[in-house]
Motif scaffolding. Structure first.
Motif, PDB file in Angstrom:
ATOM      1  N   ALA B 143       0.911  -1.340   0.050  1.00 17.86           N
ATOM      2  CA  ALA B 143       0.183  -0.038  -0.002  1.00 17.86           C
ATOM      3  C   ALA B 143       0.808   1.229   0.028  1.00 17.86           C
ATOM      4  CB  ALA B 143      -0.892   0.108   1.307  1.00 17.86           C
ATOM      5  N   ILE B 144       0.578   2.233  -1.032  1.00 22.57           N
ATOM      6  CA  ILE B 144       1.279   3.474  -0.988  1.00 22.57           C
ATOM      7  C   ILE B 144       0.199   4.242  -1.094  1.00 22.57           C
ATOM      8  CG2 ILE B 144       1.543   3.358  -3.579  1.00 22.57           C
ATOM      9  CD1 ILE B 144       4.300   5.198  -2.567  1.00 22.57           C
ATOM     10  N   SER B 145       0.437   5.512   0.029  1.00 22.67           N
ATOM     11  CA  SER B 145      -0.572   6.701   0.034  1.00 22.67           C
ATOM     12  C   SER B 145       0.333   7.835  -0.403  1.00 22.67           C
ATOM     13  CB  SER B 145      -1.225   6.648   1.137  1.00 22.67           C
ATOM     14  OG  SER B 145      -1.972   7.912   1.126  1.00 22.67           O
ATOM     15  N   LEU B 146       0.148   8.925  -1.199  1.00 19.50           N
ATOM     16  CA  LEU B 146       0.871  10.134  -1.111  1.00 19.50           C
ATOM     17  C   LEU B 146      -0.023  11.238  -1.142  1.00 19.50           C
ATOM     18  CD1 LEU B 146       3.338   9.217  -4.168  1.00 19.50           C
ATOM     19  CD2 LEU B 146       3.871   9.009  -1.658  1.00 19.50           C
ATOM     20  N   LEU B 147       0.027  12.022  -0.186  1.00 16.65           N
ATOM     21  CA  LEU B 147      -0.663  13.191  -0.108  1.00 16.65           C
ATOM     22  C   LEU B 147       0.094  14.504  -0.088  1.00 16.65           C
ATOM     23  CD1 LEU B 147      -3.445  14.549   0.577  1.00 16.65           C
ATOM     24  CD2 LEU B 147      -3.306  13.857   2.954  1.00 16.65           C
ATOM     25  N   SER B 148      -0.187  15.464  -1.184  1.00 13.73           N
ATOM     26  CA  SER B 148       0.407  16.614  -0.929  1.00 13.73           C
ATOM     27  C   SER B 148       2.118  16.552  -1.139  1.00 13.73           C
ATOM     28  CB  SER B 148       0.054  17.328   0.373  1.00 13.73           C
ATOM     29  OG  SER B 148       0.084  18.906   0.050  1.00 13.73           O
ATOM     30  N   CYS B 149       2.266  15.533  -1.943  1.00  6.00           N
ATOM     31  CA  CYS B 149       3.814  15.260  -2.269  1.00  6.00           C
ATOM     32  C   CYS B 149       4.069  15.914  -3.394  1.00  6.00           C
ATOM     33  CB  CYS B 149       3.905  13.987  -2.129  1.00  6.00           C
ATOM     34  SG  CYS B 149       3.907  13.053  -0.676  1.00  6.00           S
ATOM     35  N   ASP B 150       5.417  15.818  -3.694  1.00  4.60           N
ATOM     36  CA  ASP B 150       5.870  16.504  -4.899  1.00  4.60           C
ATOM     37  C   ASP B 150       7.327  15.819  -5.418  1.00  4.60           C
ATOM     38  OD1 ASP B 150       8.352  18.936  -4.780  1.00  4.60           O
ATOM     39  OD2 ASP B 150       7.634  17.534  -2.972  1.00  4.60           O
ATOM     40  N   GLY B 151       7.571  16.081  -6.667  1.00 12.27           N
ATOM     41  CA  GLY B 151       8.919  15.512  -7.015  1.00 12.27           C
ATOM     42  C   GLY B 151       8.852  14.243  -8.020  1.00 12.27           C
ATOM     43  N   PHE B 152       7.423  13.760  -8.138  1.00 15.41           N
ATOM     44  CA  PHE B 152       7.433  12.679  -8.945  1.00 15.41           C
ATOM     45  C   PHE B 152       6.342  12.933 -10.299  1.00 15.41           C
ATOM     46  CE2 PHE B 152       3.079  11.090  -7.648  1.00 15.41           C
ATOM     47  CZ  PHE B 152       2.869  12.111  -6.552  1.00 15.41           C
ATOM     48  N   SER B 153       6.546  11.938 -11.164  1.00 18.65           N
ATOM     49  CA  SER B 153       5.580  11.835 -12.133  1.00 18.65           C
ATOM     50  C   SER B 153       4.785  10.545 -12.549  1.00 18.65           C
ATOM     51  CB  SER B 153       6.467  12.091 -13.435  1.00 18.65           C
ATOM     52  OG  SER B 153       7.151  10.965 -13.967  1.00 18.65           O
ATOM     53  N   THR B 154       3.874  10.524 -13.232  1.00 18.03           N
ATOM     54  CA  THR B 154       3.406   9.251 -13.648  1.00 18.03           C
ATOM     55  C   THR B 154       4.195   8.253 -14.116  1.00 18.03           C
ATOM     56  OG1 THR B 154       3.049  10.083 -15.824  1.00 18.03           O
ATOM     57  CG2 THR B 154       1.194  10.368 -14.124  1.00 18.03           C
ATOM     58  N   ASP B 155       5.517   8.377 -14.447  1.00 15.45           N
ATOM     59  CA  ASP B 155       6.552   7.340 -14.609  1.00 15.45           C
ATOM     60  C   ASP B 155       6.708   6.537 -13.372  1.00 15.45           C
ATOM     61  OD1 ASP B 155       8.619   9.281 -16.899  1.00 15.45           O
ATOM     62  OD2 ASP B 155       6.612   8.571 -17.117  1.00 15.45           O
ATOM     63  N   GLY B 156       6.739   7.197 -12.157  1.00 15.75           N
ATOM     64  CA  GLY B 156       7.007   6.615 -10.637  1.00 15.75           C
ATOM     65  C   GLY B 156       5.744   5.770 -10.508  1.00 15.75           C
ATOM     66  N   LEU B 157       4.720   6.017 -10.813  1.00 19.41           N
ATOM     67  CA  LEU B 157       3.488   5.355 -10.691  1.00 19.41           C
ATOM     68  C   LEU B 157       3.525   4.038 -11.791  1.00 19.41           C
ATOM     69  CD1 LEU B 157       0.492   7.886 -10.797  1.00 19.41           C
ATOM     70  CD2 LEU B 157       2.018   7.185  -8.936  1.00 19.41           C
ATOM     71  N   ALA B 158       4.187   4.215 -13.040  1.00 17.76           N
ATOM     72  CA  ALA B 158       4.465   2.936 -13.673  1.00 17.76           C
ATOM     73  C   ALA B 158       5.071   1.983 -12.857  1.00 17.76           C
ATOM     74  CB  ALA B 158       5.013   3.490 -14.980  1.00 17.76           C
ATOM     75  N   ALA B 159       6.285   2.610 -12.379  1.00 20.02           N
ATOM     76  CA  ALA B 159       7.018   1.462 -11.576  1.00 20.02           C
ATOM     77  C   ALA B 159       6.283   0.918 -10.574  1.00 20.02           C
ATOM     78  CB  ALA B 159       8.223   2.271 -10.875  1.00 20.02           C
ATOM     79  N   ILE B 160       5.578   1.365  -9.975  1.00 21.68           N
ATOM     80  CA  ILE B 160       4.700   0.763  -8.845  1.00 21.68           C
ATOM     81  C   ILE B 160       3.643  -0.288  -9.207  1.00 21.68           C
ATOM     82  CG2 ILE B 160       2.965   0.997  -7.049  1.00 21.68           C
ATOM     83  CD1 ILE B 160       5.374   2.484  -5.973  1.00 21.68           C
TER      84      ILE B 160
END
Lengths: 191, 579
Positions: B143-160
């Motif tokens: 489980a990953i939850s990111l709220l009000s974070c920065d520095g990533f893109s949809t590429d990071g989601l692809a990795a997950i």
């Protein structure tokens, strides 16, 4: 309810044609009432900017343009951006209008959304067609030039540009025509 | 600190009567981290039993501790919650590259917690590289939850999506996420079926709808689905048909021309969602299509309309169908009439948030006023959480409101024009907040606004005995105000102040208090470098971080003070001075 700003722009006197309830001549009183309400609301930031304040007494003048304070009101960027996007999307779809000029070989197109009001629009037309349009007055139309800017409205009628409030013009204008010569004079005489 | 598990010795008079195994068994049932903290303070045996049984750690300030210290104390962690930047970073008051980068934490966790399952981050910087590292380092990750974070893109989601074979939760909320296309959704393998929570509502572009539909169809345990605003109504219908078991739905765009048959089908799909308790999204919704929702609204407890610019009439039509609402978020386009509708239709309402649709246009006289708030307070006596953005307020109105609703635990009032007085009397809003703190004895969180003198802070210090979080902006007259709060509010944990005339005396009056707090933030106040240096010198277990815009001015622009067992941070950027 109505934002008076467009009417105050440039040379065109729109106060005379402003739609409002109230007897002629009551305008000045109403204006003052509005601005004093504004004063109440604006009091504090004025005083704050001077670096000190006590209590809530009114400031003298309501600033017309407020500098935006960083990070205020406290709304997350994400939420701010979702409304900014909406506005930008609305802005990207312009209101494009054909403009013809009597005697010119081809038509031009302008985006009405780019202009803040009539004086902006008329300056742009003057630039585009290299002519002078003249001064508007409700009584005499466009004086001092042989050109008159006209537009076709939703009902198919040809109207003189400048008679109705800017917002109404933006939504009812279908196309523009810069009339020349005697035809122009005819329209200008307020038939 | 004894790293070895102490064996119970019958001869030792200090040992507990319980064998360790029993104590650990009992303690493993404890979930609340506050309870666990209390338990760990009882005695050494209990400290040890607690640390061996803790599976979830909550770290409210990532710099208060280091990953090495955490992993040294808690060997069996499966789930981590971390919060990073100061809250005012949400409003652009913290420059970029300030810190709170997750990466070093992940590196340590990869070694010490290879079986880590859950990571929940708030206001942290997370890069795509970190997400990839996370996805490939923890084979059990769920489980990953990111709220009000920065520095990533949809590429990071692809990795997950690609690597986390047992993922149950992907919750991406309100982040500053760079959009490199929606292809990440297609990275979930075809045999992947474990997803229970999928939230990509904040995505700014399309995802492949086919991939989404197939994913939803094969994940039979999906209970939370929040799509982005590019998913159309007729697509929503297809998703709902595949997932009637949803409890939590975020729709996409709610405006599309539907044929009567499509309308009926959508209505039927909603009717089949018998477990829906949360509804959000609803971008561009108008009351035209609300009827498709009515059958599902009966069980709703949380309705988030804050992305739909509804008018009062829309709410009047919708709310009677939602009698069980406990939480409601709206935009101020509904105006006071809309709030009256809330007051009359939602008797169980516990939380209301009213966001401004046009926050920066102060010339517009729209939005909500004090009357709307009063109307809600009359009809919703159970109200305990409010966030209210408005352009005018009076002391009398607030007094009435808290009379009607004395149980407020969270009272966040934002009068959007800074330092605006009571618009009827012209007086400061001191009495309003005085009424709040006098009447609402359970108050834990308070945000104040409007024209406020030190009197407000006297009231807060004197009456707000349960206050834990206080947000101050453009308020107060002198150091005395802040001193009252620091002296009077025994339970204060977080204090954030901007643009207020508090200076060195105020800052230093809290010398004895800051170690019992999580953090203090002061920006655009009257604090100078000298005072910050004194604070840092007197209290070595506090980190005193200063940000200055102007080299020559002795005043600091921003000072952030927090307790830490990890010492000064080593990743501070050049514009942050640690004293």
């Amino acid at each position: 309810m109505e934002n008076p700003k467009p009417y105050e722009r440039g040379d065109l006197n729109f106060k005379a044609t402003e739609l409002r309830l109230g007897l002629p001549g009551s305008e000045e009183v109403k204006r003052e009432a509005t601005s004093s309400v504004r004063n109440n609301k604006r009091a504090s930031p004025d005083m704050a900017e001077e670096g000190g304040y006590k209590g809530g007494s009114n400031a003298n003048n309501a600033p017309t343009a407020k500098a935006q304070v960083v990070g205020w009101p406290p709304i997350r960027s994400y939420r701010k951006n979702s409304f900014a996007t909406k506005k930008n999307e609305a802005e990207i779809s312009g209101i494009f209008m054909k403009v013809s000029m009597d005697g010119a070989p081809y038509l031009r197109k302008i985006d009405l959304k780019v202009y803040k009001g009539y004086s902006d629009l008329l300056k742009a037309l003057e630039n585009m067609f290299k002519l002078t349009i003249g001064e508007y007055s409700e009584r005499e139309g466009y004086k001092g030039s042989e050109y008159a800017p006209t537009y076709e409205d939703k009902d198919g009628d040809w109207m003189l540009v400048g008679d109705v409030p800017w917002d109404m013009f933006m939504s009812s204008c279908k196309r523009l025509r810069i009339m020349k010569g005697s035809e122009a004079k005819g329209l200008a005489c307020g038939v | 600190m004894d790293p070895k598990r102490s064996r119970n010795s019958p001869d030792s008079p200090e040992s507990t009567r319980f064998p360790d195994e029993v104590l650990e068994r009992v303690l493993s049932l404890l979930r609340s981290h506050k309870d666990r903290s209390s338990v760990s303070l009882v005695c050494k045996d209990w400290y040890n039993a607690e640390r061996w049984t803790r599976t979830h750690v909550f770290i409210g300030n990532c710099y208060s501790v280091s990953p090495e210290i955490v992993s040294g104390r808690f060997p069996a962690i499966r789930s981590v919650t971390l919060k990073g930047k100061p809250r005012f970073s949400d409003f652009n008051l913290v420059p970029e590259n300030w810190g709170a980068d997750i990466h070093q934490w992940l590196v340590v966790f990869a070694e010490k917690y290879p079986f880590l399952e859950e990571l929940r981050l708030k206001r942290m910087t997370v890069t795509d590289e970190s997400l990839e590292f996370l996805a490939t380092s923890f084979s059990n990750f769920r489980a990953i939850s990111l709220l009000s974070c920065d520095g990533f893109s949809t590429d990071g989601l692809a990795a997950i999506a690609t690597h986390c074979k047992n993922l149950t939760e992907l919750d991406i909320q309100e982040n500053d996420m760079e959009d490199n296309g929606g292809g990440w959704l297609s990275c979930f393998p075809e045999n992947f079926t474990s997803l229970e929570v999928l939230n990509f509502a904040s995505q700014q572009g399309d995802v492949s709808f086919d991939a989404l539909e197939r994913l939803v169809a094969r994940c039979k345990s999906l209970r939370v689905l929040k799509v982005d605003k590019y998913v159309k109504l007729e697509q929503l219908h297809r998703l709902l048909v595949q997932s009637p078991q949803l409890t939590d739905l975020g729709t996409g765009n709610f405006q599309q021309e539907l044929t009567p048959r499509q309308f009926a089908e959508l209505e039927s799909a909603f009717r089949n969602c018998k477990n829906l308790h949360t509804l959000s999204g609803l971008w561009d919704a108008t009351s035209l299509y609300f009827p498709v929702l009515y059958s599902a609204c009966g069980s709703l407890t949380f309705l988030n309309l804050s992305y739909a610019a509804l008018q009062s009439g829309d709410l009047v039509k919708l709310l009677p169908h939602c009698p069980n609402l406990r939480r409601l978020w709206v935009l101020d386009t509904v105006e006071d009439k809309g709030l009256e509708a809330i007051g009359s239709s939602c008797p169980l309402l516990a939380e209301l948030r009213v966001f401004p649709a046009d926050p920066f246009d102060l010339d517009i006289n729209h939005g909500v006023t004090e009357s709307g708030f009063i109307a809600v307070s009359c009809g919703c006596p159970k109200l305990h959480y409010v966030l209210y953005f408005c352009r005018q307020m009076t002391n009398a109105a607030v007094a009435t409101i808290v009379q009607n609703c004395p149980d407020f635990t969270h009272f966040r009032l934002c009068i959007m024009n800074p330092r605006q007085p009571d618009y009827l009397t012209g007086e400061p809003m001191d009495e309003a907040f005085g009424a709040v703190v006098k009447t609402c004895t359970k108050l834990q969180r308070l945000a104040i606004s409007g024209l406020l003198t030190d009197l407000t802070f006297e009231y807060i210090g004197k009456y707000a005995k349960n206050l834990e979080t206080l947000s101050v902006a453009f308020a107060g007259s002198s150091d005395w105000g802040m001193q009252c709060v620091l002296r009077g509010c025994a339970k204060l944990r977080k204090l954030e102040i901007r643009d207020s005339p508090f200076g060195n005396a105020a800052l230093l009056s809290g010398l004895a208090k800051y170690e019992s707090m999580r953090s203090l933030w002061m920006s655009a106040c009257n604090v100078t470098m000298n005072a910050c240096r004194i604070l840092a010198r007197e209290k070595p277990r506090l980190n005193v971080e200063v940000m200055k815009d102007d080299e020559t001015d002795s005043r600091v622009d921003k000072v952030y003070v927090y307790r830490s067992v990890a010492g000064p941070r080593r990743d501070a950027p050049p514009f942050v001075l640690t004293l």
